[in-house]
Design a protein around this motif. Structure first.
Motif: not given
Length: 394
Positions: A35-38, A169-170, A330-333, A340-345
Motif C-alpha cells: 500500500r505504500k511502496g514496500d 524515517n517513517g 509497510h514503508f514508502s519508497l 519520490t522526492g519526499k521524506a520516508g514514511e
C-alpha cells in the motif's frame, strides 16, 4: 559464569544462518498488499533459549530471506548469530547509504569516499516483578566520513535530505502505536492494554519454517568478526546475565559501520558496545544478492519483540514452550532511491502473536502487554526520534 539457556540449534542445524529461499511459495509465506511502496511479512519463531528464526518476504523485491538471531552472554545465549538490535542498526545504516548514494546520483554529486558510523541507543528501566519495566529508544548519532566537492553548508543539507528520504524515517518521526492480534493455543483472544488490530487473526505459520530451502549463493552473508572494541557507555552493562536482572536502569549502545564495496554491496560491521558482545559482519544489497535494508529492519523488530517474551517468561518462571509471530511492515519508497522526492514514511507495525501455554488467558494477554512495553523497537516506533549528524571530511 551462568550456564547457557537452551540448545544451540542455530549451529546444530547445519544450515547457513542467512539465505534466500528457493521455495517461498511452497513454504506458503506471502507478502502483504503493497500500500505504500514496500510491504514485508516477517514470520518469527522461537528455536531454543533466545535463538530465533525469521523468514521475511518483500512485496517490492519478491525475495524471501531466512535470518537467525541469538543473544550473547548478557542473556546467557550462545552468541551464534547477531542480537535483534543489530538487525535494525544494520538495516538503518544500509538504508541511509542507499539514499545518500541515490541522491548523489540524482543531483550530480561525485562521492569519492564514503563511510557511515552510526550509534543507536536504547534504555531499560524499572522492575519486572512489579511490571514497571519499560524499554526506550533515544536519538541516533550518525557520523558521515566523506570526500566530495560540496561546501560544508551544501553537504550538511544534502545529508539531512538523504536521511529524511530513508523509509525508516517513517518509523522514527512522529509516534506510531503498534497494532496486535493475539492467539493462545489456537484460539483468538482480545488484547488487554495494547492496541488491537482491526482485522482477523492470521493463520498460525506453525512448522512451515522447516520447509525453507536455500538458494545456492556464493556470498557469506553474515559472520562473526570478533569482540566489539571496548567503549565507555553511560549506564552501560557488560556483565553475564545482567539483562535478566529483576530491577534495571541501563543503557544499550549498538553501533554499525558501513562501507560500499567495489561490487556495490554494502558491508556493515555491527558493534555491540553495551551490553558488550561479539561484532558480526552483515552484507546488504537492494538487488537480491544480499538482504535489503527493509528486510533487515523488519527482522530486527520481530526478533526484538520475540526476545521480550523470552525474557518475561524466564524471569517470572511462566510456561511458554512455543511462540511465534507474523508481523507486517509497510514503508514508502525511498525519497531518493525510489524517486519520490519526499521524506520516508511508514505505517504502524501490525503483529499477530501465537502463544502455546498452559497459563490463563489473562497471563497470555499480560505476556503480550509486557513484551510490547519492554520492546526497544516498539519503543523506537512510539518515540519521535532524530538523527544527529556529524560530518568528517576524508
Amino acid at each position: 559464569m551462568m550456564s547457557k539457556i537452551g540448545k544451540n540449534l542455530i549451529a546444530e542445524s547445519g544450515l547457513a544462518p542467512f539465505f534466500k529461499l528457493a521455495n517461498a511459495d511452497e513454504v506458503a509465506i506471502d507478502a502483504p498488499d503493497n500500500r505504500k511502496g514496500d510491504a514485508l511479512r516477517t514470520w518469527v519463531r522461537a528455536l531454543s533459549g533466545f535463538q530465533k528464526e525469521a523468514l521475511v518476504r518483500s512485496a517490492r523485491t519478491g525475495d524471501t530471506w531466512r535470518l537467525v538471531s541469538d543473544e550473547g552472554p548478557y542473556l546467557n545465549g550462545h552468541d551464534a548469530a547477531p542480537c535483534p538490535l543489530a538487525f535494525l542498526s544494520s538495516g538503518m545504516v544500509a538504508s541511509f547509504m542507499n539514499e545518500i548514494t541515490a541522491l548523489a546520483e540524482l543531483r550530480g554529486v561525485t562521492i569519492r569516499k564514503l563511510k557511515l558510523i552510526q550509534d543507536n541507543y536504547y534504555t531499560m528501566k524499572g522492575s519486572m516483578p512489579k511490571r514497571t519495566m519499560v524499554g526506550g529508544a533515544e536519538n541516533i548519532d550518525l557520523q558521515v566520513e566523506i570526500d566530495c566537492d560540496l561546501s560544508d553548508a551544501e553537504l550538511h543539507q544534502f545529508l539531512l535530505d538523504a536521511t529524511f528520504a530513508s523509509p525508516l524515517n517513517g518509523l522514527m518521526r512522529g509516534q506510531l502505536e503498534s497494532l496486535f492480534k493475539l492467539g493462545k493455543n489456537g484460539t483468538e483472544l482480545p488484547t488487554a492494554k495494547v492496541a488491537e488490530l482491526d482485522a482477523p487473526l492470521f493463520p498460525d505459520p506453525g512448522n512451515h519454517f522447516a520447509r525453507a530451502l536455500p538458494e545456492i549463493g556464493a556470498l557469506k552473508l553474515m559472520e562473526p568478526v570478533g569482540p566489539t572494541p571496548k567503549k565507555e557507555v553511560v549506564l552501560g552493562t557488560a556483565t553475564g546475565g545482567s539483562s535478566l536482572a529483576d530491577e534495571q536502569d541501563r543503557r544499550l549502545n549498538i553501533g554499525a559501520v558501513a562501507v560500499l564495496r567495489e561490487d556495490g554491496i554494502k558491508e556493515i560491521r555491527q558493534m555491540q558496545y553495551s551490553p558488550r558482545g561479539t561484532s558480526f559482519r552483515f552484507l546488504s544489497s537492494e538487488d537480491g544478492r544480499a538482504p535489503d535494508a527493509n528486510t533487515l529492519i523488519s527482522a530486527g523488530i520481530g526478533f526484538c519483540f520475540m526476545t521480550q517474551f523470552g525474557r518475561f517468561v524466564s524471569m517470572l518462571k511462566l510456561d511458554l514452550p512455543d511462540y511465534r509471530i507474523v508481523q507486517d511492515t509497510h514503508f514508502s519508497l525511498g525519497g531518493a532511491s525510489g524517486g519520490t522526492g519526499k521524506a520516508g514514511e511508514a505505517d504502524p507495525i501490525e503483529t499477530h502473536v501465537y502463544l502455546e501455554t498452559s497459563e490463563s488467558d489473562e497471563t497470555a494477554q499480560e505476556m503480550l502487554d509486557i513484551s510490547e512495553q519492554t520492546c526497544f523497537l516498539h519503543a523506537f516506533c512510539r518515540t519521535d526520534l532524530k538523527t544527529r549528524l556529524r560530518v568528517r571530511r576524508v
